[in-house]
Design an enzyme around this catalytic site. Sequence first.
Site, PDB file in Angstrom:
ATOM      1  N   CYS A   8       0.853  -1.193   0.000  1.00  0.00           N
ATOM      2  CA  CYS A   8       0.000   0.000   0.000  1.00  0.00           C
ATOM      3  C   CYS A   8       0.884   1.236   0.000  1.00  0.00           C
ATOM      4  CB  CYS A   8      -0.890   0.017   1.244  1.00  0.00           C
ATOM      5  SG  CYS A   8      -1.826  -1.496   1.534  1.00  0.00           S
ATOM      6  N   HIS A  46       0.691   4.875  -1.968  1.00  0.00           N
ATOM      7  CA  HIS A  46      -0.003   5.883  -1.165  1.00  0.00           C
ATOM      8  C   HIS A  46       0.872   6.618  -0.175  1.00  0.00           C
ATOM      9  CE1 HIS A  46      -3.915   4.630  -2.698  1.00  0.00           C
ATOM     10  NE2 HIS A  46      -3.630   3.388  -2.418  1.00  0.00           N
ATOM     11  N   CYS A  84      -7.425  -2.666  -5.156  1.00  0.00           N
ATOM     12  CA  CYS A  84      -5.992  -2.350  -5.112  1.00  0.00           C
ATOM     13  C   CYS A  84      -5.171  -3.634  -5.039  1.00  0.00           C
ATOM     14  CB  CYS A  84      -5.654  -1.482  -3.904  1.00  0.00           C
ATOM     15  SG  CYS A  84      -5.748   0.286  -4.206  1.00  0.00           S
ATOM     16  N   CYS A 104     -34.768  -2.003   9.967  1.00  0.00           N
ATOM     17  CA  CYS A 104     -33.734  -1.235  10.686  1.00  0.00           C
ATOM     18  C   CYS A 104     -34.399  -0.110  11.457  1.00  0.00           C
ATOM     19  CB  CYS A 104     -32.731  -0.628   9.713  1.00  0.00           C
ATOM     20  SG  CYS A 104     -31.976  -1.779   8.565  1.00  0.00           S
ATOM     21  N   CYS A 150     -36.093  -0.388  15.136  1.00  0.00           N
ATOM     22  CA  CYS A 150     -35.247  -0.247  16.316  1.00  0.00           C
ATOM     23  C   CYS A 150     -34.519   1.091  16.329  1.00  0.00           C
ATOM     24  CB  CYS A 150     -34.201  -1.362  16.366  1.00  0.00           C
ATOM     25  SG  CYS A 150     -34.841  -2.960  16.883  1.00  0.00           S
ATOM     26  N   HIS A 151     -33.863   1.428  15.230  1.00  0.00           N
ATOM     27  CA  HIS A 151     -32.873   2.504  15.271  1.00  0.00           C
ATOM     28  C   HIS A 151     -33.426   3.890  14.945  1.00  0.00           C
ATOM     29  CE1 HIS A 151     -29.745  -0.354  16.089  1.00  0.00           C
ATOM     30  NE2 HIS A 151     -30.130  -1.095  15.068  1.00  0.00           N
ATOM     31  N   ARG A 190     -21.992  -6.463  11.337  1.00  0.00           N
ATOM     32  CA  ARG A 190     -23.049  -5.913  12.192  1.00  0.00           C
ATOM     33  C   ARG A 190     -24.408  -6.006  11.502  1.00  0.00           C
ATOM     34  NH1 ARG A 190     -24.675  -5.458  17.176  1.00  0.00           N
ATOM     35  NH2 ARG A 190     -26.251  -6.677  16.112  1.00  0.00           N
ATOM     36  N   CYS A 250     -27.677  -7.999  12.835  1.00  0.00           N
ATOM     37  CA  CYS A 250     -28.981  -7.370  13.019  1.00  0.00           C
ATOM     38  C   CYS A 250     -30.069  -8.119  12.254  1.00  0.00           C
ATOM     39  CB  CYS A 250     -28.949  -5.911  12.546  1.00  0.00           C
ATOM     40  SG  CYS A 250     -28.459  -4.745  13.837  1.00  0.00           S
TER      41      CYS A 250
END
Lengths: 279, 109
Positions: free
Chosen positions: A95, A99, A132, A195, A198-199, A236, A240
């Site tokens: 990398c 970069h 990349c 989603c 709940c959120h 995540r 959920c």
Amino acid sequence: MKHYALSAVLGLAAATSALAQEEAQLVINGDLEITTRAPAPDHLDRLSEITSGWVYRSRETQELQADDFDNPGMIFVDDARAAWATAEGAAEQSCQSCHGDPEEMAGVRPVYPKWNEDAGEVRTLAMQVNDCRETRMEAEPWGYTSGDMVNMEALMASVSRGMPINVAIDGPVAETLAKGEELYYTRFGQLELSCANCHEDNYDNNIRSDHLSQGQINGFPVYRLKNARLNATHSRFRGCVRDTRAETFSAGSPEFVALELYVASRGNGLSVEGPSVRN
Amino acid sequence: MAENVTPRVRVPSEASAGEEITIKTLISHTMESGQRRDGDGELIPRSIINRFVVNFNGENVIDVELAPAISTNPFFEFQATVPESGTFEFTWYDDDGSVYEDAKEVTVS
């Protein structure tokens, strides 16, 4: 009698204000101020204020994030720093070769996922890292939520900490964004939960013992105390959707890429926090 | 053989005589308990840091015995009183015989 009535009202006020550390401010290493509350972006008319998941955690967990030595996620950032400078693949590139230092990547995390003109698609940071690796390094791609990948995402996040999330929502991403929004409001699983249920409708309430946040992803990757490692956004999402008792989409799927774009855009204005610490 | 084991310590570089300073240490280590099984049902052998010692100018500050239930990447934070300028020496002992060391100097003004 009046006195008792007043106490009762105060007691009720304390009980309903479940937000931990209502006025707490997150300052990392004593000098890096993190925006954990911000006005909702214009395209999000269902909320007036957006809040980082940090706000909903206990004081002990919050404090872990205030110092890089205490933040267990920083171990993985160090691992990624080593990987950043290691040449891999047939092209014998790292990398670093293209970069420079990781700090050169400051400002990248806040704008992802973003449109890639050449590929004609919305790309997440993980997709770009693998592009990349395959195209420039001629190396094997990493698994979408593998340890190597999530560590690298944590490094990218860490050098942008404090910068506001600023995902583009206009132009060529419109179609993907709309797809993500549709997914956000679609009820899935036997429990028929979206989603938003709940959120958006219930953040700051408890779902059994869990203190629901707005589901913002500005803090990703997240070091979770429950599994003692970094967790990717799509992991995540999978968790959920699984909790709604549905078959989940897979990590890196077009559905989750669209959802990530839309959820990220809901956090426009919050600071990049990753690697954050949650329970 | 544990991989990617890196010790980290934080000690204030300056202190006043007799001051109680806070020292934080962290070592990245899987701390494999020896209780878990792999995909084939075989026990994964125990591999942990079993002892952690801190000395200051040759005098022992803490000496900790670690057990398999201690979680991954063990973190220790403790206070120490520094009577004079000197060096804190940190040593971690691995089940596989490896010894990891770090040292930090403190100047007492």
